[in-house]
Design a protein around this motif. Structure first.
Motif, mmCIF file in Angstrom:
data_model
loop_
_atom_site.group_PDB
_atom_site.id
_atom_site.type_symbol
_atom_site.label_atom_id
_atom_site.label_comp_id
_atom_site.label_asym_id
_atom_site.label_seq_id
_atom_site.Cartn_x
_atom_site.Cartn_y
_atom_site.Cartn_z
ATOM 1 N N SER A 54 0.822 -1.210 0.000
ATOM 2 C CA SER A 54 0.000 0.000 0.000
ATOM 3 C C SER A 54 0.855 1.258 0.000
ATOM 4 O O SER A 54 0.554 2.212 -0.697
ATOM 5 N N ASP A 55 1.935 1.257 0.782
ATOM 6 C CA ASP A 55 2.811 2.429 0.858
ATOM 7 C C ASP A 55 4.133 2.003 1.489
ATOM 8 O O ASP A 55 4.141 1.295 2.497
ATOM 9 N N GLU A 56 5.228 2.454 0.920
ATOM 10 C CA GLU A 56 6.532 2.085 1.448
ATOM 11 C C GLU A 56 6.754 2.632 2.846
ATOM 12 O O GLU A 56 7.369 1.989 3.684
ATOM 13 N N ASP A 57 6.280 3.823 3.107
ATOM 14 C CA ASP A 57 6.463 4.424 4.430
ATOM 15 C C ASP A 57 5.705 3.643 5.501
ATOM 16 O O ASP A 57 6.212 3.426 6.596
ATOM 17 N N ASP A 117 2.053 7.098 7.704
ATOM 18 C CA ASP A 117 3.076 7.789 6.920
ATOM 19 C C ASP A 117 3.547 8.971 7.767
ATOM 20 O O ASP A 117 3.054 10.079 7.644
ATOM 21 N N MET A 118 4.530 8.719 8.649
ATOM 22 C CA MET A 118 4.861 9.667 9.712
ATOM 23 C C MET A 118 5.997 10.619 9.405
ATOM 24 O O MET A 118 6.394 11.395 10.264
ATOM 25 N N GLY A 119 6.563 10.568 8.236
ATOM 26 C CA GLY A 119 7.609 11.522 7.871
ATOM 27 C C GLY A 119 8.857 11.394 8.734
ATOM 28 O O GLY A 119 9.496 10.351 8.792
ATOM 29 N N LEU A 186 13.567 -0.860 4.261
ATOM 30 C CA LEU A 186 13.175 0.540 4.232
ATOM 31 C C LEU A 186 12.927 1.005 2.811
ATOM 32 O O LEU A 186 13.519 0.493 1.868
ATOM 33 N N PRO A 187 12.092 1.997 2.639
ATOM 34 C CA PRO A 187 11.950 2.589 1.318
ATOM 35 C C PRO A 187 13.267 3.199 0.865
ATOM 36 O O PRO A 187 14.086 3.587 1.694
#
Length: 191
Positions: A54-57, A117-119, A186-187
């Protein structure tokens, strides 16, 4: 997932073949078993819910949250066999505090961003994760050296079998640390 389940099965089933039970070895066995089972559950959830797809982060955050206790359980299992003194309790306490700090960083990042997705909070979690890895590997290495000196003083025979076991355990821990650090963990923009 299947590899982790098979390894956990073999570690669990070998308990049946033990003649004389040693409490420390059994404790280490079940820590390794728990670590492998947790990894298998993690892989199963990855397949079912597709965090990474769904999302790398999001995948990176979920991986960090699961890999920290798995790595720590493996390290504590090795240290539990090596250490014969009260430093085991100290290491367990420090590892528990580190995981509590990881959960606090995760909770703070999630509350601030409202999403997985916490930056920048991923970097905080990574710093906590890698500091725990360095601490665990350092503690095991110093205990192996200390134990070798004690055994060389007490025994007049060859220490090679013990040293092979100790170094193999540490090599496997280093290998798991390198695998976790791989690009699959990790991305690409975090490496």
């Amino acid at each position: 997932m299947i590899l982790m389940l098979v390894c956990a099965f073999f570690i669990g089933i070998t308990r049946i073949h033990v003649r004389w039970i040693n409490r420390r070895y059994e404790c280490s066995r079940w820590m390794i078993f728990s670590s492998l089972l947790l990894m298998a559950i993690h892989y199963f959830l990855q397949m079912c819910y597709g965090f990474r797809a769904s999302d790398e982060d999001v995948g990176a955050v979920v991986n960090i949250l699961v890999y920290l206790p798995c790595f720590t359980l493996l390290a504590m299992a090795i240290y539990n066999i090596e250490a014969t003194h009260s430093n085991r309790k100290k290491m367990n306490l420090i590892c528990a505090i580190v995981y509590a700090a990881m959960l606090a960083a995760f909770g703070t990042g999630y509350c601030i961003t409202g999403t997985l997705d916490m930056g920048v909070w991923v970097y905080v979690m990574l710093a906590i994760f890698f500091s725990n890895m360095v601490y665990c590997i350092y503690m095991i290495t110093t205990e192996i050296i200390r134990r070798k000196k004690i055994l060389e003083t007490m025994a007049a025979n060859d220490m090679q079998p013990f040293m092979r076991y100790a170094h193999a355990s540490l090599a496997l821990l280093f290998l798991s640390a390198l695998i976790v650090r791989s690009p699959f963990f990790l991305p690409s923009h975090y490496i």
